[in-house]
Design an enzyme around this catalytic site. Sequence first.
Site, PDB file in Angstrom:
ATOM      1  N   ASP A   1      84.341 -75.431   6.294  1.00  0.00           N
ATOM      2  CA  ASP A   1      82.915 -75.103   6.396  1.00  0.00           C
ATOM      3  C   ASP A   1      82.249 -75.988   7.451  1.00  0.00           C
ATOM      4  OD1 ASP A   1      83.138 -77.398   4.799  1.00  0.00           O
ATOM      5  OD2 ASP A   1      81.441 -76.876   3.520  1.00  0.00           O
TER       6      ASP A   1
ATOM      7  N   GLY B   1      83.067 -84.551   2.600  1.00  0.00           N
ATOM      8  CA  GLY B   1      82.069 -84.645   1.543  1.00  0.00           C
ATOM      9  C   GLY B   1      82.658 -85.312   0.313  1.00  0.00           C
TER      10      GLY B   1
ATOM     11  N   GLU C   1      90.730 -78.042   4.129  1.00  0.00           N
ATOM     12  CA  GLU C   1      90.129 -77.528   2.894  1.00  0.00           C
ATOM     13  C   GLU C   1      90.970 -76.489   2.165  1.00  0.00           C
ATOM     14  OE1 GLU C   1      86.953 -79.337   5.356  1.00  0.00           O
ATOM     15  OE2 GLU C   1      88.567 -77.930   5.772  1.00  0.00           O
TER      16      GLU C   1
ATOM     17  N   GLY D   1      83.192 -82.716   6.010  1.00  0.00           N
ATOM     18  CA  GLY D   1      81.795 -83.030   6.287  1.00  0.00           C
ATOM     19  C   GLY D   1      81.594 -83.959   7.461  1.00  0.00           C
TER      20      GLY D   1
END
Length: 351
Positions: free
Chosen positions: A147, A67, A139, A116
């Site tokens: 995530d 992301g 992350e 992402g």
Amino acid sequence: MTDEPEIICEVRGAAGHVLLNRPKALNALNLPMVRELTRALDAWERDPAVTRIVVEGAGGKAFCAGGDIRTLHDLGKAGRHAEMLSFWREEYLLNLRIQSYSKPYVSLVDGIVMGGGVGLSLHGSHRVAGERYLFAMPEVGIGFFPDVGATYALPRLPGAAGVYLALTGDRIGQGDAVALGIASHAVGSARIAELSQALTGPEPVETILAAFAAEPGEVKLAASALVIADCFGAETLQELIAALERQAGEGDAFAAKTLATLRTKSPTSVAIAFEQMRRGGALDFADAMATEFRVVSRIAHGHDFYEGVRAVLVDKDQSPVWQPATIEAVDPAAVAAHFAPLGPDELLPGR
């Protein structure tokens, strides 16, 4: 600036074709891209002429490196948390859409796939890895957490390998990805463009992929598989650390290096990621995504995410000051609070 669209969604023959088109940013995902892909998937699911989805990244270096974290960091620092969280809400709903999609969804990954980008590829029906494939969920190194469906996918990998990848952020290539099931097919990098073209034809997706299949590369984690299973299969984070310390004390270089790596990550993030992995194996995909939205809603108001992004992407001093500074100092109650229900703000109200 360029007039080039950041994502190009078009019908090519039998395929709904998606090109992630931010090559200078390693095709990092932003909210307009999430919305355009969601719109295209909705339209193509209703279009009988479209029999499969094909997703690839522009530029040759990356499928999608994650992301647009810097933008999200800046929104949070400015107190614009609602805007920040709207990205993750819509991204996670897109991950759900991909995981339940009714037509073959083929990602062609030849290069970097992280964060992402994993969410755009891992949950589809077919995940094709080229020779330059490079997967990571790094992350915890920026005070965030793995995530985009990692809560569901990583605990289900064999030999506690998913827990290892979540807590260390280690990078793996084509061979390991195929061995673990993260990638479903291997193909030579030189044939990716040819494969993309073939997928626009009428032949079944499986037939086409079988015709392009190549032997995957070396399985590098195999040499450390027993240590990973022993240590990262632990019931608690404290037991995991103790197992690594024991193995390192017995002279295992991999355990020593892994322990040192863990000590550089955000302690809070490592603890959150371990709790994710512990819970995730019992959750269905929708509940896993709802869980992740609970966690990100708390991280957006915390400390370590902003400090991690500052150290890596803003000041680039690579010297984050985590709070707390050690895994041992992390309060279990603070970790548990990240997973508490959100009431009216839940990703999936009523679940």
